[in-house]
Design a protein around this motif. Structure first.
Motif, PDB file in Angstrom:
ATOM      1  N   GLU A  42     -26.094  30.996 -28.703  1.00  0.00           N
ATOM      2  CA  GLU A  42     -24.923  31.001 -28.325  1.00  0.00           C
ATOM      3  C   GLU A  42     -24.435  31.141 -26.997  1.00  0.00           C
ATOM      4  OE1 GLU A  42     -22.623  33.694 -30.946  1.00  0.00           O
ATOM      5  OE2 GLU A  42     -24.055  33.282 -32.623  1.00  0.00           O
ATOM      6  N   ALA A  43     -23.183  30.377 -26.592  1.00  0.00           N
ATOM      7  CA  ALA A  43     -22.617  30.374 -25.384  1.00  0.00           C
ATOM      8  C   ALA A  43     -21.549  30.655 -25.233  1.00  0.00           C
ATOM      9  CB  ALA A  43     -23.057  29.132 -24.610  1.00  0.00           C
ATOM     10  N   ASN A  44     -20.982  31.665 -24.123  1.00  0.00           N
ATOM     11  CA  ASN A  44     -19.597  32.132 -23.896  1.00  0.00           C
ATOM     12  C   ASN A  44     -19.177  32.117 -22.721  1.00  0.00           C
ATOM     13  OD1 ASN A  44     -17.403  34.103 -23.921  1.00  0.00           O
ATOM     14  ND2 ASN A  44     -17.991  35.175 -25.816  1.00  0.00           N
ATOM     15  N   LEU A  45     -17.736  31.569 -22.465  1.00  0.00           N
ATOM     16  CA  LEU A  45     -17.448  31.423 -21.057  1.00  0.00           C
ATOM     17  C   LEU A  45     -15.942  32.215 -20.925  1.00  0.00           C
ATOM     18  CD1 LEU A  45     -17.891  30.156 -18.005  1.00  0.00           C
ATOM     19  CD2 LEU A  45     -16.529  28.174 -19.120  1.00  0.00           C
ATOM     20  N   LYS A  46     -16.219  33.201 -20.127  1.00  0.00           N
ATOM     21  CA  LYS A  46     -14.992  34.219 -20.104  1.00  0.00           C
ATOM     22  C   LYS A  46     -14.951  34.636 -18.659  1.00  0.00           C
ATOM     23  CE  LYS A  46     -13.137  37.920 -22.430  1.00  0.00           C
ATOM     24  NZ  LYS A  46     -13.447  39.416 -22.952  1.00  0.00           N
ATOM     25  N   ASN A  47     -13.538  34.559 -18.253  1.00  0.00           N
ATOM     26  CA  ASN A  47     -13.324  34.862 -16.792  1.00  0.00           C
ATOM     27  C   ASN A  47     -14.463  34.239 -15.473  1.00  0.00           C
ATOM     28  OD1 ASN A  47     -11.192  36.418 -17.458  1.00  0.00           O
ATOM     29  ND2 ASN A  47     -12.676  38.238 -17.939  1.00  0.00           N
ATOM     30  N   GLY A  48     -14.841  33.068 -15.944  1.00  0.00           N
ATOM     31  CA  GLY A  48     -15.584  32.232 -15.195  1.00  0.00           C
ATOM     32  C   GLY A  48     -16.885  32.780 -15.109  1.00  0.00           C
ATOM     33  N   VAL A  49     -17.545  33.758 -16.092  1.00  0.00           N
ATOM     34  CA  VAL A  49     -18.942  34.120 -16.494  1.00  0.00           C
ATOM     35  C   VAL A  49     -19.483  33.517 -17.344  1.00  0.00           C
ATOM     36  CG1 VAL A  49     -20.580  36.359 -16.628  1.00  0.00           C
ATOM     37  CG2 VAL A  49     -18.250  36.184 -15.068  1.00  0.00           C
ATOM     38  N   LEU A  50     -20.592  32.866 -17.546  1.00  0.00           N
ATOM     39  CA  LEU A  50     -21.238  32.191 -18.672  1.00  0.00           C
ATOM     40  C   LEU A  50     -22.069  33.249 -19.222  1.00  0.00           C
ATOM     41  CD1 LEU A  50     -21.709  29.595 -20.311  1.00  0.00           C
ATOM     42  CD2 LEU A  50     -23.533  29.296 -18.877  1.00  0.00           C
TER      43      LEU A  50
ATOM     44  N   GLN B  49      -7.300  31.973 -13.659  1.00  0.00           N
ATOM     45  CA  GLN B  49      -8.042  31.056 -14.908  1.00  0.00           C
ATOM     46  C   GLN B  49      -9.344  30.695 -14.616  1.00  0.00           C
ATOM     47  OE1 GLN B  49      -5.506  27.568 -14.454  1.00  0.00           O
ATOM     48  NE2 GLN B  49      -4.087  28.150 -16.290  1.00  0.00           N
ATOM     49  N   ASN B  50     -10.197  31.087 -15.572  1.00  0.00           N
ATOM     50  CA  ASN B  50     -11.787  30.923 -15.412  1.00  0.00           C
ATOM     51  C   ASN B  50     -12.401  31.500 -14.177  1.00  0.00           C
ATOM     52  OD1 ASN B  50     -11.850  29.303 -17.813  1.00  0.00           O
ATOM     53  ND2 ASN B  50     -11.436  27.426 -16.714  1.00  0.00           N
ATOM     54  N   GLY B  51     -11.938  32.485 -13.948  1.00  0.00           N
ATOM     55  CA  GLY B  51     -12.353  33.254 -12.640  1.00  0.00           C
ATOM     56  C   GLY B  51     -11.859  32.785 -11.462  1.00  0.00           C
ATOM     57  N   VAL B  52     -10.822  31.848 -11.521  1.00  0.00           N
ATOM     58  CA  VAL B  52     -10.320  31.487 -10.210  1.00  0.00           C
ATOM     59  C   VAL B  52      -8.734  31.964 -10.023  1.00  0.00           C
ATOM     60  CG1 VAL B  52      -9.834  29.516  -8.685  1.00  0.00           C
ATOM     61  CG2 VAL B  52     -11.841  29.474 -10.316  1.00  0.00           C
ATOM     62  N   LEU B  53      -8.464  32.465  -8.722  1.00  0.00           N
ATOM     63  CA  LEU B  53      -7.149  32.969  -8.745  1.00  0.00           C
ATOM     64  C   LEU B  53      -6.170  31.865  -7.976  1.00  0.00           C
ATOM     65  CD1 LEU B  53      -4.858  35.217  -8.300  1.00  0.00           C
ATOM     66  CD2 LEU B  53      -5.921  35.865  -6.030  1.00  0.00           C
ATOM     67  N   HIS B  54      -5.214  31.611  -8.591  1.00  0.00           N
ATOM     68  CA  HIS B  54      -4.336  30.623  -7.859  1.00  0.00           C
ATOM     69  C   HIS B  54      -3.246  31.306  -7.365  1.00  0.00           C
ATOM     70  CE1 HIS B  54      -6.163  26.832  -9.830  1.00  0.00           C
ATOM     71  NE2 HIS B  54      -6.601  27.832 -10.443  1.00  0.00           N
ATOM     72  N   LEU B  55      -3.109  31.371  -6.076  1.00  0.00           N
ATOM     73  CA  LEU B  55      -1.886  32.208  -5.761  1.00  0.00           C
ATOM     74  C   LEU B  55      -0.819  31.150  -4.888  1.00  0.00           C
ATOM     75  CD1 LEU B  55      -1.036  35.283  -5.352  1.00  0.00           C
ATOM     76  CD2 LEU B  55      -2.328  35.414  -3.338  1.00  0.00           C
ATOM     77  N   THR B  56       0.116  31.221  -5.297  1.00  0.00           N
ATOM     78  CA  THR B  56       1.142  30.331  -4.420  1.00  0.00           C
ATOM     79  C   THR B  56       2.200  31.251  -3.591  1.00  0.00           C
ATOM     80  OG1 THR B  56       0.889  28.816  -6.372  1.00  0.00           O
ATOM     81  CG2 THR B  56       2.701  28.250  -4.832  1.00  0.00           C
ATOM     82  N   LEU B  57       2.227  31.001  -2.561  1.00  0.00           N
ATOM     83  CA  LEU B  57       3.289  32.015  -1.551  1.00  0.00           C
ATOM     84  C   LEU B  57       4.202  30.752  -0.921  1.00  0.00           C
ATOM     85  CD1 LEU B  57       0.121  33.484   0.150  1.00  0.00           C
ATOM     86  CD2 LEU B  57       1.526  34.758  -1.396  1.00  0.00           C
ATOM     87  N   PRO B  58       5.476  30.782  -1.538  1.00  0.00           N
ATOM     88  CA  PRO B  58       6.449  29.893  -1.065  1.00  0.00           C
ATOM     89  C   PRO B  58       7.199  30.550   0.293  1.00  0.00           C
ATOM     90  CG  PRO B  58       7.175  30.835  -3.394  1.00  0.00           C
ATOM     91  CD  PRO B  58       5.841  31.710  -2.726  1.00  0.00           C
ATOM     92  N   LYS B  59       7.287  29.654   1.260  1.00  0.00           N
ATOM     93  CA  LYS B  59       7.803  30.027   2.328  1.00  0.00           C
ATOM     94  C   LYS B  59       9.142  30.146   2.300  1.00  0.00           C
ATOM     95  CE  LYS B  59       4.394  27.214   5.016  1.00  0.00           C
ATOM     96  NZ  LYS B  59       4.319  26.097   5.877  1.00  0.00           N
ATOM     97  N   VAL B  60       9.958  31.117   3.176  1.00  0.00           N
ATOM     98  CA  VAL B  60      11.261  31.290   2.917  1.00  0.00           C
ATOM     99  C   VAL B  60      11.891  30.079   3.649  1.00  0.00           C
ATOM    100  CG1 VAL B  60      11.881  33.828   2.631  1.00  0.00           C
ATOM    101  CG2 VAL B  60      11.282  32.635   5.001  1.00  0.00           C
TER     102      VAL B  60
END
Lengths: 136, 150
Positions: free
Chosen positions: B124-132, A112-123
């Motif tokens: 105009e501004a565009n924000l996509k995949n964390g890049v503005l 999301q928005n260039g940030v990876l959220h990775l959830t690794l559940p433990k066994v």
């Protein structure tokens, strides 16, 4: 805690990495900044990978080694000329060794928005149990 | 004398630095050209930006992973664009043990002055995949004109 923080952000230079294997495609490779935290049931990894599309991201877990790889596509149009270049773009690569046993079927990844959220559940077995030491 | 002049007038102080920065950029450009490497200069202000241009527009790009578009404020004047905002990192549940903490939260503000007049109402501004990406149309007067030879 995070809400009250108002400190000014400082620019951080991207760190270039040497990947263990030689690159077959040209371009710089950077190490993404990560936050890693662990609770009793899971390990969470947050990684900043701006410019990576979900389909260009690969997450691989084998032999307790977690590999994050992100490719980026150039964003500039063909007729654009550089005026000021302050940051470089390139692929992202980072590896981690996990000491805990991870339930591979329940790994959850979101970008999301260039940030990876990775959830690794433990066994289940690896969730700590309190062991009472008896004395005689 | 110099001391007093500099410290009584903060704007003077600032413009002096801008002048030095401009000279440094020119130097870098000359050096860069001979090597075929792009000039790399840093203003030392977050976010780092890449500015490119074509005939009609300037493009300002910045990597802002994890910044929501609601937390961004972009304003334009006749020759500059300001980007400010806040990067928030939500607090984690109590009891979480941190192993790595490299991502930072905080506020930022930056003004980018462009080399030509622009049309501030058409930015105009565009924000996509964390890049503005901010697309800044040049003012008619600043666009290159094809001159026909008679």
């Amino acid at each position: 805690m995070a809400q009250t923080e108002t400190k000014a952000l400082k620019p951080k230079e991207k760190q270039e990495v040497m990947t263990p294997a030689e690159q077959t495609s040209p371009g710089a490779v950077f190490t993404p900044n990560v936050d890693i935290f662990e609770t009793e049931t899971k390990i969470t990894i947050l990684a900043d990978m701006p410019g990576v599309k979900p389909e260009d991201l690969s997450i691989d877990l084998r032999d307790n080694t977690l590999t994050l790889k992100g490719d980026i596509a150039p964003v500039e149009g063909p007729d654009e000329e550089d005026v000021l270049i302050e940051y470089e773009t390139g692929k992202y690569f980072r590896q981690f060794t996990l000491s805990e046993v991870i339930d591979q079927d329940k790994i959850d990844a979101q970008l999301q928005n260039g940030v990876l959220h990775l959830t690794l559940p433990k066994v289940e077995k690896a969730t700590p149990r309190k062991i009472v030491v008896k004395t005689e | 004398m110099m001391y007093r002049r500099v410290f009584n007038y903060p704007w003077r102080f600032r413009s002096m630095f801008e002048e030095i920065e401009r000279m440094r950029q020119m130097m870098d450009r000359w050096l860069g050209e001979t090597e075929g490497i792009l000039p790399m200069t840093r203003a030392g202000v977050f976010p780092l930006v890449n500015v490119t241009e074509n005939k009609d527009n300037f493009f300002i790009r910045a990597e802002l992973p994890g910044v929501e578009k609601e937390d961004l404020d972009i304003q334009a004047t006749t020759n500059s664009v300001s980007i400010s905002g806040e990067r928030k990192i939500p607090a984690e549940d109590e009891g979480a043990r941190y192993h790595r903490r490299e991502r930072e939260a905080g506020k930022f503000s930056r003004v980018i002055t462009l080399g030509a007049d622009i049309q501030p109402d058409k930015v105009e501004a565009n924000l996509k995949n964390g890049v503005l990406t901010v697309t800044v149309p040049k003012a008619e007067i600043a666009k290159p004109k094809q001159i026909s030879i008679k």
